[in-house]
Design a protein around this motif. Structure first.
Motif, mmCIF file in Angstrom:
data_model
loop_
_atom_site.group_PDB
_atom_site.id
_atom_site.type_symbol
_atom_site.label_atom_id
_atom_site.label_comp_id
_atom_site.label_asym_id
_atom_site.label_seq_id
_atom_site.Cartn_x
_atom_site.Cartn_y
_atom_site.Cartn_z
ATOM 1 N N ILE A 36 -43.739 -6.390 -24.840
ATOM 2 C CA ILE A 36 -42.695 -6.403 -23.635
ATOM 3 C C ILE A 36 -41.646 -5.220 -23.797
ATOM 4 O O ILE A 36 -41.302 -4.807 -22.925
ATOM 5 N N SER A 37 -41.332 -5.264 -25.142
ATOM 6 C CA SER A 37 -40.338 -4.072 -25.386
ATOM 7 C C SER A 37 -40.668 -2.819 -25.019
ATOM 8 O O SER A 37 -40.070 -1.895 -24.251
ATOM 9 N N ASP A 38 -42.174 -2.573 -25.284
ATOM 10 C CA ASP A 38 -42.653 -1.069 -24.841
ATOM 11 C C ASP A 38 -42.709 -0.828 -23.274
ATOM 12 O O ASP A 38 -42.384 0.138 -22.881
ATOM 13 N N ALA A 39 -43.152 -2.418 -22.812
ATOM 14 C CA ALA A 39 -43.280 -2.089 -21.214
ATOM 15 C C ALA A 39 -41.869 -1.813 -20.483
ATOM 16 O O ALA A 39 -41.695 -1.427 -19.508
ATOM 17 N N ARG A 40 -40.731 -2.440 -21.072
ATOM 18 C CA ARG A 40 -39.409 -2.292 -20.655
ATOM 19 C C ARG A 40 -38.867 -0.765 -20.765
ATOM 20 O O ARG A 40 -37.893 -0.653 -20.477
ATOM 21 N N HIS A 41 -39.450 -0.098 -21.586
ATOM 22 C CA HIS A 41 -38.908 1.161 -22.148
ATOM 23 C C HIS A 41 -37.723 1.324 -22.721
ATOM 24 O O HIS A 41 -36.472 2.023 -22.392
ATOM 25 N N GLU A 42 -37.223 0.078 -23.307
ATOM 26 C CA GLU A 42 -36.021 0.071 -23.844
ATOM 27 C C GLU A 42 -35.882 -0.994 -25.105
ATOM 28 O O GLU A 42 -36.931 -1.678 -25.074
ATOM 29 N N GLY A 43 -35.170 -0.806 -25.921
ATOM 30 C CA GLY A 43 -35.383 -1.812 -27.216
ATOM 31 C C GLY A 43 -35.078 -3.238 -26.875
ATOM 32 O O GLY A 43 -34.382 -3.697 -26.182
ATOM 33 N N LEU A 44 -35.960 -4.141 -27.629
ATOM 34 C CA LEU A 44 -35.610 -5.487 -27.761
ATOM 35 C C LEU A 44 -35.488 -5.741 -29.271
ATOM 36 O O LEU A 44 -36.609 -5.772 -29.955
ATOM 37 N N LEU A 45 -34.521 -6.163 -29.818
ATOM 38 C CA LEU A 45 -34.252 -6.693 -31.015
ATOM 39 C C LEU A 45 -34.864 -7.779 -31.515
ATOM 40 O O LEU A 45 -34.829 -8.772 -30.711
ATOM 41 N N HIS A 46 -35.387 -7.919 -32.431
ATOM 42 C CA HIS A 46 -36.436 -9.194 -32.980
ATOM 43 C C HIS A 46 -35.702 -9.387 -34.607
ATOM 44 O O HIS A 46 -36.032 -8.536 -35.331
ATOM 45 N N SER A 47 -35.082 -10.218 -34.605
ATOM 46 C CA SER A 47 -34.805 -10.697 -36.128
ATOM 47 C C SER A 47 -35.396 -12.235 -36.417
ATOM 48 O O SER A 47 -35.393 -13.123 -35.756
ATOM 49 N N VAL A 48 -35.691 -12.281 -37.898
ATOM 50 C CA VAL A 48 -36.298 -13.416 -38.238
ATOM 51 C C VAL A 48 -35.036 -14.225 -39.074
ATOM 52 O O VAL A 48 -34.281 -13.508 -39.822
ATOM 53 N N LEU A 49 -34.788 -15.357 -38.831
ATOM 54 C CA LEU A 49 -33.847 -16.134 -39.508
ATOM 55 C C LEU A 49 -34.346 -17.259 -40.365
ATOM 56 O O LEU A 49 -35.344 -18.142 -40.029
ATOM 57 N N LEU A 50 -34.459 -17.102 -41.872
ATOM 58 C CA LEU A 50 -34.946 -18.146 -42.605
ATOM 59 C C LEU A 50 -34.120 -19.474 -42.697
ATOM 60 O O LEU A 50 -32.701 -19.421 -43.126
ATOM 61 N N THR A 51 -34.598 -20.346 -42.331
ATOM 62 C CA THR A 51 -33.996 -21.941 -42.390
ATOM 63 C C THR A 51 -34.593 -22.649 -43.471
ATOM 64 O O THR A 51 -35.743 -22.599 -43.777
ATOM 65 N N ARG A 52 -33.843 -23.984 -43.782
ATOM 66 C CA ARG A 52 -34.386 -24.971 -44.339
ATOM 67 C C ARG A 52 -34.897 -24.392 -45.687
ATOM 68 O O ARG A 52 -35.999 -24.782 -46.304
ATOM 69 N N MET A 70 -30.901 0.831 -29.717
ATOM 70 C CA MET A 70 -30.899 0.113 -28.525
ATOM 71 C C MET A 70 -30.031 0.476 -27.776
ATOM 72 O O MET A 70 -28.749 0.575 -27.948
ATOM 73 N N THR A 71 -30.164 0.560 -26.610
ATOM 74 C CA THR A 71 -29.320 1.116 -25.363
ATOM 75 C C THR A 71 -29.233 -0.354 -24.397
ATOM 76 O O THR A 71 -30.418 -0.587 -23.669
ATOM 77 N N PHE A 72 -28.251 -1.105 -24.484
ATOM 78 C CA PHE A 72 -28.059 -1.945 -23.470
ATOM 79 C C PHE A 72 -27.963 -1.590 -21.894
ATOM 80 O O PHE A 72 -27.372 -0.399 -21.877
ATOM 81 N N SER A 73 -28.377 -2.285 -21.128
ATOM 82 C CA SER A 73 -28.231 -1.942 -19.597
ATOM 83 C C SER A 73 -26.838 -1.871 -19.083
ATOM 84 O O SER A 73 -26.070 -2.673 -19.703
ATOM 85 N N PRO A 74 -26.342 -0.818 -18.691
ATOM 86 C CA PRO A 74 -25.055 -0.744 -18.035
ATOM 87 C C PRO A 74 -24.705 -1.664 -17.145
ATOM 88 O O PRO A 74 -23.261 -1.858 -16.974
#
Length: 250
Positions: free
Chosen positions: A143-159, A1-5
């Motif tokens: 949306i990540s594809d449309a932005r042409h840059e990575g959007l990280l997506h993670s799942v958090l298991l709760t309860r 992933m490359t963050f915006s400068p």
């Protein structure tokens, strides 16, 4: 992933389409923990149905706590959520911005994803909640594809009844398995099996987090472990080592 400068803050979206539990608790305890580390934190309450972050903050203030973060409330009468968050980041010179978003509007979710660096989806390890991961993952991927840059997506298991055991272990295995067909359609029996990245940290059911509502607790429990995991992952990303972090993919 490359963050915006031009990025000045870490941008986190806490959301799951079609609901999901402990979004507000995750948002607030991460915000409190980051603020205690000296970060300038902005919390945006975008859950127009429940207003969990705003209610938590008001109750904490009424209980005599000093509020260590800035709370802003967004609704549809204001600029689009992505623009609102950008202005909040700039105007408050934020180090971290977290959006607590309800699942009632795919359009609002899309705006928030277009702004975020990282989407965190808290869910219980039960099928009724995991059903929302498929559409969340699919929408975020587009949306990540449309932005042409990575959007990280993670799942958090709760309860989780037990950490890394029983239902938590079973659903973790299912989440990280990709059962989508060659056209990207989900498996009808396990639509949450999308090859997701799942945080190593798990939040247990018996830890008493519901008692923290309306407080600024000294100890945020397992959410401190989550923050450390996030910061370690970000350090790896900043050093261009992305081997252990999966981007959202279509």
């Amino acid at each position: 992933m490359t963050f915006s400068p031009n990025r000045t803050a870490l941008r986190l979206l806490i959301a799951t389409l079609k609901g999901g539990s402990t979004k507000t608790t995750t948002t607030m305890l991460l915000a409190i923990s980051w603020a205690r580390r000296g970060k300038n934190v902005v919390v945006i309450d975008g859950d127009t149905t429940n207003r969990g972050a705003a209610r938590w903050t008001r109750r904490a203030a009424n209980n005599g706590y000093e509020i260590p973060y800035t709370l802003l409330e967004w609704d549809a009468t204001k600029p689009p959520l992505s623009k609102f968050a950008q202005l909040a980041e700039r105007d408050h010179q934020a180090d971290v911005v977290l959006i607590d978003l309800g699942g009632e509007s795919p359009e609002w979710f899309a705006f928030a994803c277009s702004w975020a660096d990282w989407l965190l989806s808290p869910v219980q390890p039960v099928d009724a909640e995991l059903d929302g991961i498929g559409p969340t993952y699919e929408s975020a991927a587009s949306i990540s594809d449309a932005r042409h840059e990575g959007l990280l997506h993670s799942v958090l298991l709760t309860r989780c009844p037990q950490v890394k055991k029983g239902m938590a272990a079973e659903k973790r295995r299912e989440l990280i398995t990709d059962l989508r067909d060659e056209d990207g359609r989900p498996d009808p029996d396990q639509p949450w099996s999308v090859g997701a990245h799942v945080f190593d940290t798990e939040i247990t059911r018996a830890a008493g987090y519901s008692d923290m509502y309306g407080h600024i607790p000294d100890n945020v429990g397992e959410y401190e472990d989550l923050l450390v995991e996030l910061e370690n992952a970000l350090a790896e990303l900043d050093s261009d080592d992305e081997d252990d972090i999966e981007k959202v993919s279509a």
